[in-house]
Motif scaffolding. Sequence first.
Motif, mmCIF file in Angstrom:
data_model
loop_
_atom_site.group_PDB
_atom_site.id
_atom_site.type_symbol
_atom_site.label_atom_id
_atom_site.label_comp_id
_atom_site.label_asym_id
_atom_site.label_seq_id
_atom_site.Cartn_x
_atom_site.Cartn_y
_atom_site.Cartn_z
ATOM 1 N N LEU A 272 1.087 -1.395 0.158
ATOM 2 C CA LEU A 272 -0.164 0.106 -0.244
ATOM 3 C C LEU A 272 0.479 1.539 0.242
ATOM 4 N N GLY A 273 1.939 1.088 -0.619
ATOM 5 C CA GLY A 273 2.943 1.954 -0.122
ATOM 6 C C GLY A 273 2.524 3.370 -1.080
ATOM 7 N N SER A 274 1.496 3.288 -1.887
ATOM 8 C CA SER A 274 1.327 4.488 -2.408
ATOM 9 C C SER A 274 -0.128 5.533 -2.026
ATOM 10 N N CYS A 275 -0.488 4.611 -1.021
ATOM 11 C CA CYS A 275 -1.513 5.353 -0.400
ATOM 12 C C CYS A 275 -1.055 6.056 0.979
ATOM 13 N N LYS A 276 -0.456 7.470 0.640
ATOM 14 C CA LYS A 276 -0.111 8.150 1.954
ATOM 15 C C LYS A 276 -1.216 8.878 2.689
ATOM 16 N N GLN A 277 -2.122 9.257 2.139
ATOM 17 C CA GLN A 277 -3.203 9.711 2.262
ATOM 18 C C GLN A 277 -4.810 8.629 3.306
ATOM 19 N N LEU A 278 -4.128 7.643 3.621
ATOM 20 C CA LEU A 278 -4.086 6.822 4.119
ATOM 21 C C LEU A 278 -5.017 7.370 5.644
ATOM 22 N N ARG A 279 -6.221 7.467 6.315
ATOM 23 C CA ARG A 279 -6.251 7.912 7.314
ATOM 24 C C ARG A 279 -6.787 6.512 8.813
ATOM 25 N N THR A 280 -7.199 5.614 7.675
ATOM 26 C CA THR A 280 -8.524 3.987 8.530
ATOM 27 C C THR A 280 -7.521 3.263 7.513
ATOM 28 N N LEU A 281 -7.347 2.040 8.445
ATOM 29 C CA LEU A 281 -6.405 0.556 7.975
ATOM 30 C C LEU A 281 -7.067 0.007 9.130
ATOM 31 N N TYR A 282 -7.958 -1.104 8.439
ATOM 32 C CA TYR A 282 -7.998 -2.302 9.010
ATOM 33 C C TYR A 282 -7.524 -3.919 8.651
ATOM 34 N N LEU A 283 -6.795 -4.920 9.369
ATOM 35 C CA LEU A 283 -5.956 -5.641 8.522
ATOM 36 C C LEU A 283 -6.664 -6.989 9.810
ATOM 37 N N ASP A 284 -6.708 -8.027 8.570
ATOM 38 C CA ASP A 284 -6.893 -8.750 9.098
ATOM 39 C C ASP A 284 -6.908 -10.322 8.423
ATOM 40 N N GLY A 285 -5.659 -10.814 8.761
ATOM 41 C CA GLY A 285 -5.198 -11.958 8.927
ATOM 42 C C GLY A 285 -3.659 -12.602 8.420
ATOM 43 N N PRO A 286 -2.711 -13.189 7.434
ATOM 44 C CA PRO A 286 -1.829 -13.264 8.038
ATOM 45 C C PRO A 286 -0.818 -12.576 6.928
ATOM 46 N N PHE A 287 -0.554 -11.600 7.315
ATOM 47 C CA PHE A 287 0.330 -10.151 6.390
ATOM 48 C C PHE A 287 1.070 -10.377 7.585
ATOM 49 N N PHE A 288 2.043 -10.259 8.347
ATOM 50 C CA PHE A 288 2.620 -9.499 8.756
ATOM 51 C C PHE A 288 3.433 -10.507 9.607
ATOM 52 N N GLN A 289 4.424 -12.044 9.961
ATOM 53 C CA GLN A 289 5.365 -12.548 11.181
ATOM 54 C C GLN A 289 5.973 -12.306 11.758
ATOM 55 N N THR A 290 6.488 -11.180 11.002
ATOM 56 C CA THR A 290 7.745 -10.539 12.030
ATOM 57 C C THR A 290 7.472 -9.011 12.312
ATOM 58 N N SER A 291 7.843 -8.361 13.449
ATOM 59 C CA SER A 291 7.444 -6.813 13.975
ATOM 60 C C SER A 291 8.499 -6.007 12.328
ATOM 61 N N ILE A 292 9.555 -6.436 12.253
ATOM 62 C CA ILE A 292 10.426 -5.423 11.213
ATOM 63 C C ILE A 292 9.597 -5.450 10.544
ATOM 64 N N GLY A 293 9.148 -6.266 9.803
ATOM 65 C CA GLY A 293 7.964 -6.075 8.544
ATOM 66 C C GLY A 293 6.954 -5.127 8.595
ATOM 67 N N PHE A 294 6.438 -5.614 9.601
ATOM 68 C CA PHE A 294 4.787 -4.463 9.808
ATOM 69 C C PHE A 294 5.172 -2.940 10.286
ATOM 70 N N ALA A 295 6.529 -2.932 10.975
ATOM 71 C CA ALA A 295 7.586 -1.589 11.524
ATOM 72 C C ALA A 295 7.414 -0.585 9.758
ATOM 73 N N ASP A 296 8.381 -1.383 8.847
ATOM 74 C CA ASP A 296 8.421 -0.837 7.561
ATOM 75 C C ASP A 296 6.963 0.094 7.060
ATOM 76 N N PHE A 297 6.045 -1.038 6.531
ATOM 77 C CA PHE A 297 4.743 -0.989 6.250
ATOM 78 C C PHE A 297 3.545 -0.040 7.349
ATOM 79 N N LEU A 298 4.207 0.212 8.330
ATOM 80 C CA LEU A 298 2.885 1.160 9.381
ATOM 81 C C LEU A 298 4.072 2.475 8.851
ATOM 82 N N SER A 299 5.119 2.533 8.496
ATOM 83 C CA SER A 299 5.917 4.116 8.410
ATOM 84 C C SER A 299 5.006 4.624 6.878
ATOM 85 N N ASN A 300 4.600 3.875 6.464
ATOM 86 C CA ASN A 300 3.829 4.884 4.824
ATOM 87 C C ASN A 300 3.423 6.091 5.378
#
Length: 556
Positions: A272-300
Amino acid sequence: MEENIIIKEDATDRISELPECIIENILLRLDKPKERVRVSVLSKKWFALTASLPVLKFLFSDFTDEEDWISNRDVRDNFYNYVKHTVSRFCRQQNTKIALTFKLLTVVGDNTELDIIEKCLELILMRGVKVLDICIKKSRKSNCQPMYRLRDMLSSASTLTSLQISDCVMLPSSLMVDVVNFKSLKALSLNRVPLNPLVIKHLTASCPLLQDLVVECCYGFKKFCVYGQNLKTLRFIDYNGKGIEAIDIEAPNLCECLLSVGQGRGATSVILGSCKQLRTLYLDGPFFQTSIGFADFLSNFPFLENLSLCLVNRRNILAVSSPSLRNFVLYDECDLEEIDMNTPNLHQFRYSNSWNCSKGEFIKESELKTCMECHIINKVDTLWLLKLRRFMEKANIFKILKLYNLYGRLSVDSEVLKVTQLPPYELEHVELNLPIRHVLPVLDGLLWCLRPRSLSLTSGFSRISDEERNHFLKCISKRLIQQEDQGPTNIRIEWSLPSKDRIYFSWSSVLTALTHNEMTQTVTFRKEGPDTDEGQRWRKKYQRQRFKQVQGSLGR
């Protein structure tokens, strides 16, 4: 002399003289076909307007109360004859308005009924329909129910603003290769329909005004790719059991996104790297299994305000860092020690280790202070309370704590908590929702970990005797007073009921207002003394006495 009074009858047709806009408004409020047929006989004008109504809704449920719609052939014949007659009558009208809405919710038993649907859709599309909603339900008894493929002329419906397709309906095959002419389409919803992997990407890229996209429980693809320049909201749900390999969303103006994926054989990659205007996000499922991957994702997402997470098969510590985050909802069986939050502007945090609270819903910002809300089942024990205290001290932002739905195994040993000798974490308010039998043992342990200025308990107080209730109130008041060592403290007790926005100061007044349906009541204990003007004087006096005692001990 008697006067002859002649009364002339007023033969004016008041009903027919009503403006057309008012008659149309009345007719549109009548949902069922029988109701419209009855009022159409009021006058020729009403009869003509029923034929030219711009909203055409055909619901098979209006014709039968049976659960299995396809079993009654006579009902199906009546329904399809009504659909065919109404649509043809509408299209025969001179100077007819554009068909604003065409909604069809039905079942199909044979190809004859499919032909009727196809002919009606062709007529409506030629009339420039704006809202199109087609749902052909699957029969519980028929395993060989025919699928209906929409005609290719749908792709050239330039007047469509909203399109919803569900169940036994297939998109036109031309959508994969031909140019789509959805110039006006703003909302697209696809539910439980087969999809080619390239259709969604081609379709969203060809709709310049598309703002709302919903894809729920569709099948036939492993990758979900979307491109939408003006897309504002996206809702993607996949529970077919096979899982989704990758999700790629390119929507620079996306504000709200919900992604829910069932467990497959592995993790689902999400971009979702291009979605810089995102205000609300729901994630439910096997998306991230490591904290590093999720931290990099959230910084976008520099403007993210609302986040709801349910990350399946997560293995490491969950690190959430966002300076803009206001509301955070977490569904996870992890310990509080595994959550690392760096959210300085967080207003409300909901944590649940089960599915007992509404999934994907954010808490309304009704509290003025930073609030933490917990829904815990089968894990409230001595160790959990210690972890809760350490988590709140580590976060150091919460002023209000709410503990709801504390059911299952509840085991708290206050003596163990005393041995830790940790000072209680100070809060402004604590709310508890507990079965009455668990209140005192859990509360005793909780007050060794937390020190609230006020405490609210919701439970079935009307189910216990007056003697038990008085003992209960005295024990809690005494325990709250024992926490205060800075001068005298009084406890004010207030009662309230879920159905009434009112405060009661005695149990007798609660009984007067209590109804037979209200099984729970709320009692609030408020500490009074140190924080009032009188309390400030007591605090200064206590500090002077304490200072003299320290001086005396040093002199000796």
